[in-house]
Write a protein that holds these residues in place. Structure first.
Motif, PDB file in Angstrom:
ATOM      1  N   VAL A 243       1.163  -1.034   0.044  1.00 14.44           N
ATOM      2  CA  VAL A 243      -0.143  -0.218  -0.261  1.00 14.44           C
ATOM      3  C   VAL A 243       0.410   0.953   0.106  1.00 14.44           C
ATOM      4  O   VAL A 243       0.729   1.950  -0.769  1.00 14.44           O
ATOM      5  CB  VAL A 243      -1.119   0.475   1.338  1.00 14.44           C
ATOM      6  N   GLY A 244       1.916   0.879   0.620  1.00 14.90           N
ATOM      7  CA  GLY A 244       2.547   2.420   0.640  1.00 14.90           C
ATOM      8  C   GLY A 244       3.441   2.654  -0.599  1.00 14.90           C
ATOM      9  O   GLY A 244       3.629   3.724  -0.896  1.00 14.90           O
ATOM     10  N   LEU A 245       4.070   1.426  -1.096  1.00 13.33           N
ATOM     11  CA  LEU A 245       4.685   1.624  -2.272  1.00 13.33           C
ATOM     12  C   LEU A 245       3.548   1.956  -3.239  1.00 13.33           C
ATOM     13  O   LEU A 245       3.990   2.835  -4.600  1.00 13.33           O
ATOM     14  CB  LEU A 245       4.884   0.098  -3.341  1.00 13.33           C
ATOM     15  N   GLY A 246       2.639   2.262  -3.377  1.00  8.89           N
ATOM     16  CA  GLY A 246       1.767   2.406  -4.091  1.00  8.89           C
ATOM     17  C   GLY A 246       0.920   4.217  -3.981  1.00  8.89           C
ATOM     18  O   GLY A 246       1.009   4.819  -5.210  1.00  8.89           O
ATOM     19  N   ALA A 247       1.548   4.199  -2.796  1.00 10.60           N
ATOM     20  CA  ALA A 247       1.372   5.488  -2.847  1.00 10.60           C
ATOM     21  C   ALA A 247       2.612   6.780  -2.682  1.00 10.60           C
ATOM     22  O   ALA A 247       2.335   8.400  -3.411  1.00 10.60           O
ATOM     23  CB  ALA A 247       0.864   6.231  -1.195  1.00 10.60           C
ATOM     24  N   ALA A 248       2.942   5.849  -2.580  1.00  5.61           N
ATOM     25  CA  ALA A 248       4.426   6.452  -3.234  1.00  5.61           C
ATOM     26  C   ALA A 248       5.105   6.487  -4.723  1.00  5.61           C
ATOM     27  O   ALA A 248       5.568   7.848  -5.727  1.00  5.61           O
ATOM     28  CB  ALA A 248       6.246   5.832  -2.796  1.00  5.61           C
ATOM     29  N   ALA A 249       4.244   5.687  -5.462  1.00  7.22           N
ATOM     30  CA  ALA A 249       4.107   5.749  -6.825  1.00  7.22           C
ATOM     31  C   ALA A 249       3.352   6.664  -7.558  1.00  7.22           C
ATOM     32  O   ALA A 249       3.632   7.467  -8.607  1.00  7.22           O
ATOM     33  CB  ALA A 249       3.500   4.343  -7.196  1.00  7.22           C
ATOM     34  N   GLU A 250       2.474   7.043  -6.507  1.00  8.48           N
ATOM     35  CA  GLU A 250       1.283   8.356  -7.078  1.00  8.48           C
ATOM     36  C   GLU A 250       1.728   9.552  -6.728  1.00  8.48           C
ATOM     37  O   GLU A 250       1.837  10.521  -7.644  1.00  8.48           O
ATOM     38  CB  GLU A 250       0.023   8.357  -6.298  1.00  8.48           C
ATOM     39  N   LEU A 251       2.646   9.989  -6.161  1.00  5.05           N
ATOM     40  CA  LEU A 251       3.567  10.987  -5.490  1.00  5.05           C
ATOM     41  C   LEU A 251       4.429  10.891  -6.110  1.00  5.05           C
ATOM     42  O   LEU A 251       4.871  12.271  -7.098  1.00  5.05           O
ATOM     43  CB  LEU A 251       4.004  10.801  -3.403  1.00  5.05           C
ATOM     44  N   ALA A 252       5.266   9.858  -6.965  1.00  6.46           N
ATOM     45  CA  ALA A 252       6.425  10.395  -7.890  1.00  6.46           C
ATOM     46  C   ALA A 252       5.777  10.579  -8.840  1.00  6.46           C
ATOM     47  O   ALA A 252       6.071  11.767 -10.362  1.00  6.46           O
ATOM     48  CB  ALA A 252       6.845   8.500  -7.747  1.00  6.46           C
ATOM     49  N   ALA A 253       4.176  10.447  -9.275  1.00  6.59           N
ATOM     50  CA  ALA A 253       4.015  10.364 -11.346  1.00  6.59           C
ATOM     51  C   ALA A 253       3.469  11.624 -10.627  1.00  6.59           C
ATOM     52  O   ALA A 253       3.902  12.615 -12.114  1.00  6.59           O
ATOM     53  CB  ALA A 253       2.747   9.386 -10.927  1.00  6.59           C
ATOM     54  N   GLN A 254       2.548  12.352 -10.117  1.00  4.11           N
ATOM     55  CA  GLN A 254       2.915  14.152  -9.687  1.00  4.11           C
ATOM     56  C   GLN A 254       3.933  14.562 -10.173  1.00  4.11           C
ATOM     57  O   GLN A 254       3.906  15.896 -10.328  1.00  4.11           O
ATOM     58  CB  GLN A 254       2.522  13.910  -8.772  1.00  4.11           C
ATOM     59  N   ARG A 255       4.590  14.399  -9.410  1.00  2.00           N
ATOM     60  CA  ARG A 255       6.393  14.696  -9.421  1.00  2.00           C
ATOM     61  C   ARG A 255       6.931  14.996 -10.741  1.00  2.00           C
ATOM     62  O   ARG A 255       6.928  15.659 -11.140  1.00  2.00           O
ATOM     63  CB  ARG A 255       7.160  14.687  -8.320  1.00  2.00           C
ATOM     64  N   LEU A 256       6.653  13.785 -11.274  1.00  2.00           N
ATOM     65  CA  LEU A 256       7.481  13.094 -12.714  1.00  2.00           C
ATOM     66  C   LEU A 256       7.098  14.405 -13.402  1.00  2.00           C
ATOM     67  O   LEU A 256       7.153  14.541 -14.892  1.00  2.00           O
ATOM     68  CB  LEU A 256       7.672  11.880 -12.648  1.00  2.00           C
ATOM     69  N   ALA A 257       5.421  14.703 -13.553  1.00  2.00           N
ATOM     70  CA  ALA A 257       4.559  14.868 -14.919  1.00  2.00           C
ATOM     71  C   ALA A 257       4.584  16.650 -14.967  1.00  2.00           C
ATOM     72  O   ALA A 257       4.603  17.087 -15.680  1.00  2.00           O
ATOM     73  CB  ALA A 257       2.659  14.925 -14.237  1.00  2.00           C
ATOM     74  N   THR A 258       5.624  17.555 -13.984  1.00  2.00           N
ATOM     75  CA  THR A 258       6.147  18.469 -13.878  1.00  2.00           C
ATOM     76  C   THR A 258       7.189  18.290 -14.004  1.00  2.00           C
ATOM     77  O   THR A 258       7.841  19.747 -14.581  1.00  2.00           O
ATOM     78  CB  THR A 258       6.205  19.351 -12.526  1.00  2.00           C
ATOM     79  N   GLY A 259       8.677  17.928 -14.525  1.00  2.00           N
ATOM     80  CA  GLY A 259       9.502  17.315 -14.617  1.00  2.00           C
ATOM     81  C   GLY A 259      10.468  17.119 -13.850  1.00  2.00           C
ATOM     82  O   GLY A 259       9.747  17.186 -12.322  1.00  2.00           O
ATOM     83  N   VAL A 260      11.636  16.671 -14.333  1.00  4.38           N
ATOM     84  CA  VAL A 260      12.491  16.267 -13.482  1.00  4.38           C
ATOM     85  C   VAL A 260      13.743  17.860 -12.776  1.00  4.38           C
ATOM     86  O   VAL A 260      14.325  18.138 -11.857  1.00  4.38           O
ATOM     87  CB  VAL A 260      12.967  15.609 -13.656  1.00  4.38           C
ATOM     88  N   GLY A 261      13.410  18.553 -13.926  1.00  2.00           N
ATOM     89  CA  GLY A 261      13.902  19.912 -12.842  1.00  2.00           C
ATOM     90  C   GLY A 261      13.839  20.721 -12.052  1.00  2.00           C
ATOM     91  O   GLY A 261      15.418  21.221 -11.412  1.00  2.00           O
ATOM     92  N   GLU A 262      12.987  20.110 -10.557  1.00  2.00           N
ATOM     93  CA  GLU A 262      13.690  20.849  -9.417  1.00  2.00           C
ATOM     94  C   GLU A 262      14.352  20.309  -8.724  1.00  2.00           C
ATOM     95  O   GLU A 262      15.968  20.263  -8.157  1.00  2.00           O
ATOM     96  CB  GLU A 262      12.509  20.402  -8.674  1.00  2.00           C
ATOM     97  N   LEU A 263      14.695  18.369  -9.444  1.00  2.00           N
ATOM     98  CA  LEU A 263      16.010  17.919  -8.714  1.00  2.00           C
ATOM     99  C   LEU A 263      17.386  18.351  -9.340  1.00  2.00           C
ATOM    100  O   LEU A 263      18.046  18.478  -8.908  1.00  2.00           O
ATOM    101  CB  LEU A 263      15.895  16.195  -9.151  1.00  2.00           C
ATOM    102  N   GLN A 264      17.080  18.405 -10.945  1.00  3.37           N
ATOM    103  CA  GLN A 264      17.443  18.771 -11.546  1.00  3.37           C
ATOM    104  C   GLN A 264      18.545  20.012 -10.893  1.00  3.37           C
ATOM    105  O   GLN A 264      20.016  20.082 -11.095  1.00  3.37           O
ATOM    106  CB  GLN A 264      17.961  19.454 -12.942  1.00  3.37           C
ATOM    107  N   ALA A 265      17.619  21.205 -10.433  1.00  2.00           N
ATOM    108  CA  ALA A 265      18.077  22.656 -10.406  1.00  2.00           C
ATOM    109  C   ALA A 265      18.894  22.627  -8.723  1.00  2.00           C
ATOM    110  O   ALA A 265      20.315  22.826  -8.701  1.00  2.00           O
ATOM    111  CB  ALA A 265      16.769  23.531 -10.292  1.00  2.00           C
ATOM    112  N   ARG A 266      18.785  21.366  -8.172  1.00  2.00           N
ATOM    113  CA  ARG A 266      19.074  21.400  -6.675  1.00  2.00           C
ATOM    114  C   ARG A 266      20.732  20.792  -7.186  1.00  2.00           C
ATOM    115  O   ARG A 266      21.228  21.601  -6.078  1.00  2.00           O
ATOM    116  CB  ARG A 266      18.184  20.115  -6.006  1.00  2.00           C
ATOM    117  N   ARG A 267      20.437  19.307  -7.861  1.00  2.27           N
ATOM    118  CA  ARG A 267      21.876  18.985  -7.963  1.00  2.27           C
ATOM    119  C   ARG A 267      22.793  20.752  -8.930  1.00  2.27           C
ATOM    120  O   ARG A 267      24.620  19.714  -8.016  1.00  2.27           O
ATOM    121  CB  ARG A 267      21.614  18.124  -8.294  1.00  2.27           C
ATOM    122  N   ASP A 268      22.720  20.939  -9.998  1.00  2.21           N
ATOM    123  CA  ASP A 268      23.495  21.855 -10.700  1.00  2.21           C
ATOM    124  C   ASP A 268      23.813  23.126  -9.364  1.00  2.21           C
ATOM    125  O   ASP A 268      25.334  23.335  -9.514  1.00  2.21           O
ATOM    126  CB  ASP A 268      22.895  22.180 -11.794  1.00  2.21           C
TER     127      ASP A 268
END
Length: 377
Positions: A243-268
């Protein structure tokens, strides 16, 4: 609290995941295989979670086999395919930078009479498609190439490999534990037959993973018991973790839908701070084909392990895979990339998360720069 920059080792469990697991622990205590209400309620929760995970990777829900972790999923992929392979197809291909969860079962198959080919990588940690294909033979049962490297973040050309294998009897597996939840992953776009994911790499709990097995893929179970998970993984399902994996998948899908720019901006941002403060800082991994959260760099004149020890009260990071955290030898991944011993020993892996505050990145960079200046003086 130290700034946490080791999301490739494991991620904090997200709040919505904790809440979903807590509800499941309290209310979904029935055995999903039982016919009465409590069991069927648990089964319904599992079904919903499976659908969420399947959507995240573009898979058919019936293709998912839930496992206790990604290591188990990788073992099932390699050993299960090997068990189903005919006697005249006993050749396996892997890359030189695979996680032990792939390399060790591959080595085990070698002891059982299989022939193993290990494809080298270039200086950025990437395999060449032509070199992979040069190792494939008529008796090759399986090619297993990770999607993203856990130490340097380099992304492998899986879709290109799959396209070259199309029409052959050779199966393609990818360990996507580090990629799922950080970059868009679609099993059809990749063209893989089998794909491994790990919950704790994208803010689910530890102790839960999954293997996508494309319909028609010849594979046999390696554990024996009842007929759970399409007969491939016996044992009563871990309802709260799934059930937790499913919830994490929903959250990941929402974040990826807006792109991975936030992650990359932090890394860069982190990389730029360190580059300005540390002359001679060297990037390890591919500059372009790399996970958006991963920064593996070598600090000149110091050992990465000593540098992290100096900042342990302020920064939580690692020199490489958490599975080798207690080993003082240079990383095997960096060695496969051809790095000198000095550069490999100076390497540090810094991996940010979706929720890493910008001020934490700035603070961590300042601490690492100061510690380097002190130890290299």
């Amino acid at each position: 609290m130290p700034v946490y920059l080791d999301h490739n080792a494991t991620t904090p469990v997200a709040g919505p995941v904790v809440a979903a697991m807590a509800r499941a622990l309290e209310a979904c205590y029935g055995n999903p295989s039982s016919p009465y209400r409590q069991g069927q309620e648990a089964a319904a929760q599992l079904s919903t979670a499976r659908e969420s995970v399947a959507r995240l990777i573009g898979a058919n829900v019936d293709s998912l086999v839930m496992t206790g972790c990604a290591t188990e999923a990788n073992n099932l992929a390699l050993l299960g395919v090997a068990a189903a392979a005919p006697a005249n197809r006993r050749h396996l291909v892997v890359s030189a930078v695979e996680h032990p969860a792939v390399m060790e079962p591959a080595r085990h198959l070698e002891t059982q009479g299989w022939e193993l080919s290990v494809v080298p990588v270039d200086a950025a940690g990437r395999v060449a498609v032509d070199e992979v294909m040069a190792t494939v033979r008529p008796d090759t049962a399986l090619v297993s190439i990770m999607l993203a490297n856990n130490e340097v973040g380099t992304l492998q050309p899986l879709a290109e490999i799959a396209a070259r294998l199309a029409g052959s009897a050779t199966l393609l597996h990818t360990d996507a534990a580090q990629a799922v939840g950080k970059v868009p992953v679609d099993v059809d776009a990749l063209g893989v037959d089998l794909l491994t994911l790990a919950g704790h790499k994208f803010q689910a709990s530890k102790g839960i993973g999954a293997l996508h097995v494309r319909s028609g893929t010849p594979i046999r179970r390696i554990l024996f018991g009842a007929g759970h998970e399409h007969g491939l993984r016996p044992g009563t399902e871990n309802v709260p973790a799934i059930v937790g994996l499913g919830a994490a998948a929903e959250l990941a899908a929402q974040r990826l839908a807006t792109g991975v720019g936030e992650l990359q901006a932090r890394r860069d941002r982190l990389h730029e701070h360190l580059r300005q403060g540390i002359p001679g800082l060297a990037l390890n991994g591919h500059e372009t084909y790399r996970l958006p959260n991963t920064l593996n760099v070598s600090f000149p004149g110091v050992e990465g392990r000593a540098l992290l020890k100096a900042v342990e009260q302020a920064v939580a990071a690692s020199v490489g895979s958490a599975c080798h955290a207690d080993q003082a030898a240079p990383s095997g991944v960096l060695g496969a990339m051809g790095l000198t011993t000095e550069r490999a020993l100076g390497a540090v892996r810094l991996s940010v998360g979706w929720e890493t505050p910008l001020e934490d990145i700035d603070r961590a960079a300042e601490c690492l720069i100061q510690a380097w200046q002190g130890r290299s003086a």
